[in-house]
Every structure is written in structure tokens, then in C-alpha cells.
Design a protein around this motif. Structure first.
Motif, PDB file in Angstrom:
ATOM      1  N   PRO A 124      46.516  35.540  45.617  1.00  0.00           N
ATOM      2  CA  PRO A 124      45.254  34.878  45.953  1.00  0.00           C
ATOM      3  C   PRO A 124      44.425  34.751  44.673  1.00  0.00           C
ATOM      4  CG  PRO A 124      45.150  37.173  46.536  1.00  0.00           C
ATOM      5  CD  PRO A 124      46.543  36.919  46.006  1.00  0.00           C
ATOM      6  N   VAL A 125      43.217  34.290  44.795  1.00  0.00           N
ATOM      7  CA  VAL A 125      42.319  34.245  43.637  1.00  0.00           C
ATOM      8  C   VAL A 125      41.984  35.685  43.274  1.00  0.00           C
ATOM      9  CG1 VAL A 125      40.056  33.488  42.835  1.00  0.00           C
ATOM     10  CG2 VAL A 125      41.387  32.042  44.384  1.00  0.00           C
ATOM     11  N   TRP A 126      42.255  36.051  42.043  1.00  0.00           N
ATOM     12  CA  TRP A 126      42.035  37.430  41.612  1.00  0.00           C
ATOM     13  C   TRP A 126      40.559  37.636  41.280  1.00  0.00           C
ATOM     14  CZ3 TRP A 126      46.036  41.092  39.779  1.00  0.00           C
ATOM     15  CH2 TRP A 126      47.304  40.746  40.218  1.00  0.00           C
ATOM     16  N   PRO A 127      39.886  38.573  41.981  1.00  0.00           N
ATOM     17  CA  PRO A 127      38.489  38.872  41.654  1.00  0.00           C
ATOM     18  C   PRO A 127      38.375  39.450  40.246  1.00  0.00           C
ATOM     19  CG  PRO A 127      39.114  39.836  43.758  1.00  0.00           C
ATOM     20  CD  PRO A 127      40.369  39.338  43.114  1.00  0.00           C
ATOM     21  N   ALA A 128      37.190  39.366  39.689  1.00  0.00           N
ATOM     22  CA  ALA A 128      36.956  39.846  38.321  1.00  0.00           C
ATOM     23  C   ALA A 128      37.236  41.339  38.177  1.00  0.00           C
ATOM     24  CB  ALA A 128      35.523  39.539  37.905  1.00  0.00           C
ATOM     25  N   GLN A 129      37.083  42.119  39.282  1.00  0.00           N
ATOM     26  CA  GLN A 129      37.270  43.575  39.187  1.00  0.00           C
ATOM     27  C   GLN A 129      38.744  43.971  39.064  1.00  0.00           C
ATOM     28  OE1 GLN A 129      35.658  42.068  41.939  1.00  0.00           O
ATOM     29  NE2 GLN A 129      34.353  43.577  42.886  1.00  0.00           N
ATOM     30  N   VAL A 130      39.669  43.083  39.409  1.00  0.00           N
ATOM     31  CA  VAL A 130      41.088  43.432  39.442  1.00  0.00           C
ATOM     32  C   VAL A 130      41.724  43.153  38.083  1.00  0.00           C
ATOM     33  CG1 VAL A 130      43.312  42.909  40.523  1.00  0.00           C
ATOM     34  CG2 VAL A 130      41.250  42.971  41.908  1.00  0.00           C
TER      35      VAL A 130
END
Length: 68
Positions: free
Chosen positions: A17-23
Motif C-alpha cells: 500500500p502507500v507507505w506512511p512516512a513513519q514506516v
């Protein structure tokens, strides 16, 4: 005459999926790319389990869910 069928279970990675900035998208150990294994939903956060394509290490990231 019937034959026996052997089925191997191969773990599959979830589609990215779209990877959040925290990952993290690269391994902190060897800097290789990480592949998403599983997203585990939680009340206040999601837990993203990833595997390093280089060294095979498993990493867990906690992703805060947006507040409604």
C-alpha cells in the motif's frame, strides 16, 4: 486410481500500500529494501511487519492512525 497431492504453503507478501512516512523502507542493518509481510490493525495504531530483501531480518514499525 487416485494419487496423493502435496501442497506447499508459501508465505506471500501483502501488496504494497502507500507507505506512511513513519514506516522504514530500507533495512537499518544493511540498507537493502524492505518488503511488507503483514499489516496488523490495532485500536490506536497499525503494526507493519517487514522483511529485509538483503539480510532477511524482520522489522516491526508502529504506524499511528489518523485521529478522526
Amino acid at each position: 486410481m487416485t494419487g496423493n497431492v502435496v501442497v506447499a504453503v508459501v508465505p506471500q507478501c501483502e501488496p504494497d500500500p502507500v507507505w506512511p512516512a513513519q514506516v522504514r523502507t530500507s533495512c537499518p542493518e544493511c540498507a537493502a529494501q524492505l518488503s511488507l509481510l503483514r499489516v496488523i490493525p490495532g485500536r490506536a495504531a497499525e503494526y507493519w511487519t517487514t522483511r529485509c530483501d538483503g539480510c532477511g531480518g524482520i522489522h516491526l514499525d508502529i504506524v499511528d492512525l489518523p485521529r478522526a
